[in-house]
Design a protein around this motif. Structure first.
Motif, PDB file in Angstrom:
ATOM      1  N   LYS A  36     -10.737  -1.408   0.798  1.00  0.00           N
ATOM      2  CA  LYS A  36     -10.359   0.531   0.548  1.00  0.00           C
ATOM      3  C   LYS A  36      -8.974   0.716   1.004  1.00  0.00           C
ATOM      4  CE  LYS A  36     -13.470   3.711   2.569  1.00  0.00           C
ATOM      5  NZ  LYS A  36     -14.372   4.378   3.515  1.00  0.00           N
ATOM      6  N   ILE A  37      -8.957   1.805   0.769  1.00  0.00           N
ATOM      7  CA  ILE A  37      -7.024   2.291   0.826  1.00  0.00           C
ATOM      8  C   ILE A  37      -7.256   3.811   0.852  1.00  0.00           C
ATOM      9  CG2 ILE A  37      -4.748   2.936   0.327  1.00  0.00           C
ATOM     10  CD1 ILE A  37      -5.915   0.299  -2.480  1.00  0.00           C
ATOM     11  N   GLU A  38      -6.762   4.197   2.035  1.00  0.00           N
ATOM     12  CA  GLU A  38      -6.715   5.674   2.079  1.00  0.00           C
ATOM     13  C   GLU A  38      -5.710   5.923   2.715  1.00  0.00           C
ATOM     14  OE1 GLU A  38     -11.325   6.022   4.160  1.00  0.00           O
ATOM     15  OE2 GLU A  38     -10.032   6.084   5.615  1.00  0.00           O
ATOM     16  N   GLN A  39      -5.416   7.214   1.475  1.00  0.00           N
ATOM     17  CA  GLN A  39      -3.911   7.872   2.319  1.00  0.00           C
ATOM     18  C   GLN A  39      -4.621   9.433   2.502  1.00  0.00           C
ATOM     19  OE1 GLN A  39      -2.390   6.547  -2.179  1.00  0.00           O
ATOM     20  NE2 GLN A  39      -1.197   7.785  -0.765  1.00  0.00           N
ATOM     21  N   ASN A  40      -3.413  10.579   3.118  1.00  0.00           N
ATOM     22  CA  ASN A  40      -4.032  11.301   3.565  1.00  0.00           C
ATOM     23  C   ASN A  40      -4.724  12.377   2.531  1.00  0.00           C
ATOM     24  OD1 ASN A  40      -1.352  10.246   4.006  1.00  0.00           O
ATOM     25  ND2 ASN A  40      -1.703  12.197   5.617  1.00  0.00           N
ATOM     26  N   SER A  41      -6.188  12.743   2.204  1.00  0.00           N
ATOM     27  CA  SER A  41      -6.426  13.357   0.465  1.00  0.00           C
ATOM     28  C   SER A  41      -5.789  14.877   0.620  1.00  0.00           C
ATOM     29  CB  SER A  41      -7.723  13.485   0.936  1.00  0.00           C
ATOM     30  OG  SER A  41      -8.061  13.605   2.095  1.00  0.00           O
ATOM     31  N   GLU A  42      -5.690  15.405   2.181  1.00  0.00           N
ATOM     32  CA  GLU A  42      -4.973  16.804   1.865  1.00  0.00           C
ATOM     33  C   GLU A  42      -3.508  16.575   1.006  1.00  0.00           C
ATOM     34  OE1 GLU A  42      -8.188  18.420   5.655  1.00  0.00           O
ATOM     35  OE2 GLU A  42      -6.635  18.998   5.213  1.00  0.00           O
ATOM     36  N   ALA A  43      -3.331  18.202   0.540  1.00  0.00           N
ATOM     37  CA  ALA A  43      -2.191  18.081   0.012  1.00  0.00           C
ATOM     38  C   ALA A  43      -1.181  18.726   1.446  1.00  0.00           C
ATOM     39  CB  ALA A  43      -1.062  19.067  -0.616  1.00  0.00           C
ATOM     40  N   LEU A  44       0.029  17.757   1.430  1.00  0.00           N
ATOM     41  CA  LEU A  44       1.347  18.034   2.246  1.00  0.00           C
ATOM     42  C   LEU A  44       2.216  18.801   2.189  1.00  0.00           C
ATOM     43  CD1 LEU A  44       2.151  17.405   5.380  1.00  0.00           C
ATOM     44  CD2 LEU A  44       2.997  15.131   4.248  1.00  0.00           C
ATOM     45  N   ASN A  45       3.147  19.995   3.055  1.00  0.00           N
ATOM     46  CA  ASN A  45       2.857  21.403   2.308  1.00  0.00           C
ATOM     47  C   ASN A  45       4.463  21.330   3.368  1.00  0.00           C
ATOM     48  OD1 ASN A  45       2.956  22.272  -0.540  1.00  0.00           O
ATOM     49  ND2 ASN A  45       0.487  22.973   0.803  1.00  0.00           N
ATOM     50  N   ILE A  46       5.751  20.662   2.946  1.00  0.00           N
ATOM     51  CA  ILE A  46       6.951  21.049   3.835  1.00  0.00           C
ATOM     52  C   ILE A  46       7.996  22.025   3.662  1.00  0.00           C
ATOM     53  CG2 ILE A  46       6.098  19.000   5.249  1.00  0.00           C
ATOM     54  CD1 ILE A  46       8.855  17.548   3.488  1.00  0.00           C
ATOM     55  N   GLN A  47       8.619  21.956   4.455  1.00  0.00           N
ATOM     56  CA  GLN A  47       9.383  23.171   3.743  1.00  0.00           C
ATOM     57  C   GLN A  47      10.475  22.727   3.485  1.00  0.00           C
ATOM     58  OE1 GLN A  47       9.106  26.363   4.453  1.00  0.00           O
ATOM     59  NE2 GLN A  47      11.130  27.572   3.944  1.00  0.00           N
ATOM     60  N   GLU A  48      11.623  22.932   2.941  1.00  0.00           N
ATOM     61  CA  GLU A  48      12.833  22.303   2.233  1.00  0.00           C
ATOM     62  C   GLU A  48      14.021  21.250   3.540  1.00  0.00           C
ATOM     63  OE1 GLU A  48      15.573  24.210  -0.446  1.00  0.00           O
ATOM     64  OE2 GLU A  48      16.633  22.010  -0.552  1.00  0.00           O
ATOM     65  N   GLY A  49      13.921  20.126   3.614  1.00  0.00           N
ATOM     66  CA  GLY A  49      15.102  20.117   4.545  1.00  0.00           C
ATOM     67  C   GLY A  49      14.257  19.184   5.591  1.00  0.00           C
ATOM     68  N   LYS A  50      12.804  19.587   5.492  1.00  0.00           N
ATOM     69  CA  LYS A  50      12.206  18.563   6.849  1.00  0.00           C
ATOM     70  C   LYS A  50      11.782  17.510   6.066  1.00  0.00           C
ATOM     71  CE  LYS A  50      11.939  21.764   9.814  1.00  0.00           C
ATOM     72  NZ  LYS A  50      12.853  21.991  10.600  1.00  0.00           N
ATOM     73  N   THR A  51      11.534  16.518   6.904  1.00  0.00           N
ATOM     74  CA  THR A  51      10.879  15.151   6.762  1.00  0.00           C
ATOM     75  C   THR A  51       9.367  15.144   6.330  1.00  0.00           C
ATOM     76  OG1 THR A  51      12.920  13.897   8.371  1.00  0.00           O
ATOM     77  CG2 THR A  51      10.966  12.589   8.003  1.00  0.00           C
ATOM     78  N   ALA A  52       8.915  14.250   5.237  1.00  0.00           N
ATOM     79  CA  ALA A  52       7.846  14.311   4.543  1.00  0.00           C
ATOM     80  C   ALA A  52       7.435  12.915   5.637  1.00  0.00           C
ATOM     81  CB  ALA A  52       8.028  14.294   3.233  1.00  0.00           C
ATOM     82  N   THR A  53       6.501  12.714   5.863  1.00  0.00           N
ATOM     83  CA  THR A  53       5.606  10.963   6.709  1.00  0.00           C
ATOM     84  C   THR A  53       4.033  11.119   5.706  1.00  0.00           C
ATOM     85  OG1 THR A  53       6.566  11.402   8.699  1.00  0.00           O
ATOM     86  CG2 THR A  53       5.111   9.735   8.090  1.00  0.00           C
ATOM     87  N   LEU A  54       4.020  10.086   5.475  1.00  0.00           N
ATOM     88  CA  LEU A  54       2.838  10.297   3.914  1.00  0.00           C
ATOM     89  C   LEU A  54       2.196   9.169   4.521  1.00  0.00           C
ATOM     90  CD1 LEU A  54       3.443  11.059   0.597  1.00  0.00           C
ATOM     91  CD2 LEU A  54       3.050  12.228   2.199  1.00  0.00           C
TER      92      LEU A  54
END
Lengths: 114, 115
Positions: free
Chosen positions: B3-21
């Motif tokens: 089983k592989i699970e990724q964040n199911s909800e969409a991630l919305n961030i502001q430009e310039g910030k760091t996204a972590t998935l």
């Protein structure tokens, strides 16, 4: 940047008809794959191909499916008698080596079975 | 079963910030883990591969970590840009001693970067 080319981009076919999806992998790559993605679902492995033979195939890849490398450059996926549930995006991919390398995917063929 | 699970909800961030998935997996011991980007109606595009004996890998603004004890990989995009908006897929790579190799995929996390 070398590309994997897939044709056609979209294919509509009647249930029970045969379809052939075509792919031209990157020329110096040795390993070839077909994957599919049903709309809204995960990418699923179908088959891997090396040295002119199938290395591994999934449960999805039943007797209705076959692959061929007919002329040393093209790599084809044939579905003999399509079913409605075969409707999906089909992706061809190739990789330079077995390990340590990512895959290069084509843009896919959207197959719609009606 | 695997089983592989990724964040199911969409991630919305502001430009310039760091996204972590996040990518978590169970019942599997992959030799490698790969991250891909997928835009709507397109094929996955390879981003990074990390081996089971590596803790971290970087490429430009991208960083991947791999914790085989936690069975987790984190994917970071620093200084995010609107052009980074896409779905990011995690895939476990089953390379073994033979000629068999296949990827087992997560469903992906949709990232939106707002200007």
């Amino acid at each position: 940047e070398p590309e994997v080319t897939q044709t056609p981009s979209h294919q509509v076919t009647q249930m029970g008809q045969e379809v052939i999806l075509r792919c031209v992998p990157i020329s110096n790559h040795l390993y070839f794959y077909w994957y599919r993605q049903i709309l809204g679902q995960k990418v699923e492995f179908l088959v891997s191909f090396y040295n002119n033979e199938i290395s591994e195939k999934s449960e999805i890849f039943d007797d209705q499916f076959s692959v061929e490398r007919p002329d040393g450059s093209n790599f084809t996926l044939k579905i003999r008698s399509t079913k409605l549930e075969d409707s999906a995006m089909y992706f061809c991919a190739s990789s330079e080596a077995l390990r340590d390398y990512g895959y290069t995917f084509g843009s896919g063929t959207r197959l719609t079975v009606v | 079963s695997q089983k592989i699970e990724q964040n199911s909800e969409a991630l919305n961030i502001q430009e310039g910030k760091t996204a972590t998935l996040t990518c978590n997996y169970t019942n599997y011991s992959p030799a490698y883990l790969q991250w891909y980007r997928q835009d709507p109606g397109r094929g996955p595009v390879f981003l990074l591969l990390i081996r089971e004996n590596e803790k971290e890998k970087r490429k430009e603004r991208l960083k991947v970590t791999f914790d085989t004890t936690l069975k987790q990989s984190l994917f970071h995009i620093t200084a995010s840009q609107p052009a980074d908006s896409a779905t990011y897929l995690c895939a476990l790579d089953s390379s073994n001693a033979g000629n068999n190799r296949k990827l087992i995929w997560g469903l992906g996390t949709s990232l939106g970067v707002n200007p």
